[in-house]
Design an enzyme around this catalytic site. Sequence first.
Site, PDB file in Angstrom:
ATOM      1  N   ARG A 141       0.826  -1.208   0.000  1.00 29.61           N
ATOM      2  CA  ARG A 141       0.000   0.000   0.000  1.00 29.61           C
ATOM      3  C   ARG A 141       0.860   1.258   0.000  1.00 29.61           C
ATOM      4  NH1 ARG A 141      -4.810  -2.507   2.518  1.00 29.61           N
ATOM      5  NH2 ARG A 141      -6.554  -1.097   2.359  1.00 29.61           N
ATOM      6  N   ARG A 147      -9.426   6.755   4.760  1.00 35.32           N
ATOM      7  CA  ARG A 147      -8.774   5.671   4.020  1.00 35.32           C
ATOM      8  C   ARG A 147      -8.590   6.055   2.554  1.00 35.32           C
ATOM      9  NH1 ARG A 147     -12.958   1.769   5.990  1.00 35.32           N
ATOM     10  NH2 ARG A 147     -12.337   0.349   4.350  1.00 35.32           N
ATOM     11  N   ARG A 197     -18.109  -4.101   9.162  1.00 43.38           N
ATOM     12  CA  ARG A 197     -16.811  -3.744   9.729  1.00 43.38           C
ATOM     13  C   ARG A 197     -16.887  -2.418  10.465  1.00 43.38           C
ATOM     14  NH1 ARG A 197     -12.341  -4.328   5.116  1.00 43.38           N
ATOM     15  NH2 ARG A 197     -11.622  -2.421   6.125  1.00 43.38           N
ATOM     16  N   ARG A 254     -21.203  -2.739   2.770  1.00 44.35           N
ATOM     17  CA  ARG A 254     -20.568  -4.057   2.733  1.00 44.35           C
ATOM     18  C   ARG A 254     -20.496  -4.718   4.106  1.00 44.35           C
ATOM     19  NH1 ARG A 254     -14.114  -3.463   1.444  1.00 44.35           N
ATOM     20  NH2 ARG A 254     -13.649  -2.077   3.186  1.00 44.35           N
TER      21      ARG A 254
HETATM   22  P1  ADP Z   1      -9.892  -1.746   2.623  1.00 46.40           P
HETATM   23  O1  ADP Z   1      -9.098  -2.100   1.423  1.00 46.40           O
HETATM   24  O2  ADP Z   1     -11.334  -1.893   2.440  1.00 46.40           O
HETATM   25  O3  ADP Z   1      -9.553  -0.391   3.170  1.00 46.40           O
HETATM   26  P2  ADP Z   1      -8.423  -3.700   4.305  1.00 46.40           P
HETATM   27  O4  ADP Z   1      -9.120  -4.791   5.000  1.00 46.40           O
HETATM   28  O5  ADP Z   1      -7.502  -4.053   3.194  1.00 46.40           O
HETATM   29  O6  ADP Z   1      -9.571  -2.719   3.827  1.00 46.40           O
HETATM   30  O7  ADP Z   1      -7.581  -2.857   5.381  1.00 46.40           O
HETATM   31  C1  ADP Z   1      -8.149  -2.404   6.574  1.00 46.40           C
HETATM   32  C2  ADP Z   1      -7.146  -1.590   7.369  1.00 46.40           C
HETATM   33  O8  ADP Z   1      -6.008  -2.416   7.698  1.00 46.40           O
HETATM   34  C3  ADP Z   1      -6.544  -0.397   6.652  1.00 46.40           C
HETATM   35  O9  ADP Z   1      -7.379   0.733   6.760  1.00 46.40           O
HETATM   36  C4  ADP Z   1      -5.224  -0.226   7.412  1.00 46.40           C
HETATM   37  O10 ADP Z   1      -5.420   0.390   8.675  1.00 46.40           O
HETATM   38  C5  ADP Z   1      -4.804  -1.661   7.663  1.00 46.40           C
HETATM   39  N1  ADP Z   1      -3.955  -2.193   6.567  1.00 46.40           N
HETATM   40  C6  ADP Z   1      -4.243  -3.234   5.753  1.00 46.40           C
HETATM   41  N2  ADP Z   1      -3.252  -3.452   4.861  1.00 46.40           N
HETATM   42  C7  ADP Z   1      -2.303  -2.513   5.107  1.00 46.40           C
HETATM   43  C8  ADP Z   1      -1.045  -2.201   4.520  1.00 46.40           C
HETATM   44  N3  ADP Z   1      -0.553  -2.892   3.479  1.00 46.40           N
HETATM   45  N4  ADP Z   1      -0.346  -1.167   5.044  1.00 46.40           N
HETATM   46  C9  ADP Z   1      -0.810  -0.462   6.082  1.00 46.40           C
HETATM   47  N5  ADP Z   1      -1.997  -0.693   6.666  1.00 46.40           N
HETATM   48  C10 ADP Z   1      -2.749  -1.710   6.209  1.00 46.40           C
END
Ligand code: ADP
Length: 220
Positions: free
Chosen positions: A90, A173, A162, A129
């Site tokens: 990310r 986000r 969620r 969702r």
């Molecule tokens: P979405 O893609 O719907 O935002 P995710 O389930 O992928 O949801 O992620 C939820 C949360 O988990 C993010 O908002 C962040 O806080 C954390 N997170 C997940 N993956 C990462 C990542 N690669 N780097 C930093 N934080 C992450």
Amino acid sequence: MSKRLILLGAPGSGKGTWSKIISDEKGLAHIATGDLFRAELTAETPLGREVKSFMEQGALVPDELTIQLVEKALTDESAVNGFVLDGFPRTIPQAEALATMLEKRDKAIDMVINLVIDESILIERTLSRLVCIKCGQPYNTQNMAPSVEGTCDHCGGDVVHRSDDTEETLRKRLEAYRKSTAPLIDYYRARDLLVTFSNDGPPSDEMRRRLFSIIDGAKG
Ligand code: ADP
Ligand code: ZN
């Protein structure tokens, strides 16, 4: 066939839904950092306690913690034959750490699928969702509801809303996505790994065919 895939996209773009479809069909490990973090939260592990406030606020978890988590998942036996990364990388430093991790094992990413979706759909979709707390399968009250309300079709786990899917955290986000994650589109395009997949509706057979022809295509 591509075996080491990344699904890239904004929150709510369908990364979870398509990652599950791809990993099931191709027998690849599904590595979803959000699901892994949520499991740590639920189990109240030290890592779970550390990431809680970031997740609740809709902020990214610091790179170092995230990279450690992924490194562990990648060394798992289940990931040896290939994987779908969902929600990782990310940030650019995460992408670089991933490349280094794979190089050490003489491996590399085969393809990065960028899920593109209209932002107005995205907000609506995310707010409606649901997710299975046991296996991470995403659902949606509008067009992808579980057959039995509150119960996962795949594993029987509880299907819930969620706590970070609120308008306020979603806004944060999306900001984090634009600032830190969207630059990965150019990063992977420059490495000739990027393909684009327009994902404006719920999964259909036509979309499935289109996606699998991309995955099985020339880049494999
Ligand atoms: P979405 O893609 O719907 O935002 P995710 O389930 O992928 O949801 O992620 C939820 C949360 O988990 C993010 O908002 C962040 O806080 C954390 N997170 C997940 N993956 C990462 C990542 N690669 N780097 C930093 N934080 C992450
Ligand atoms: Zn489930």
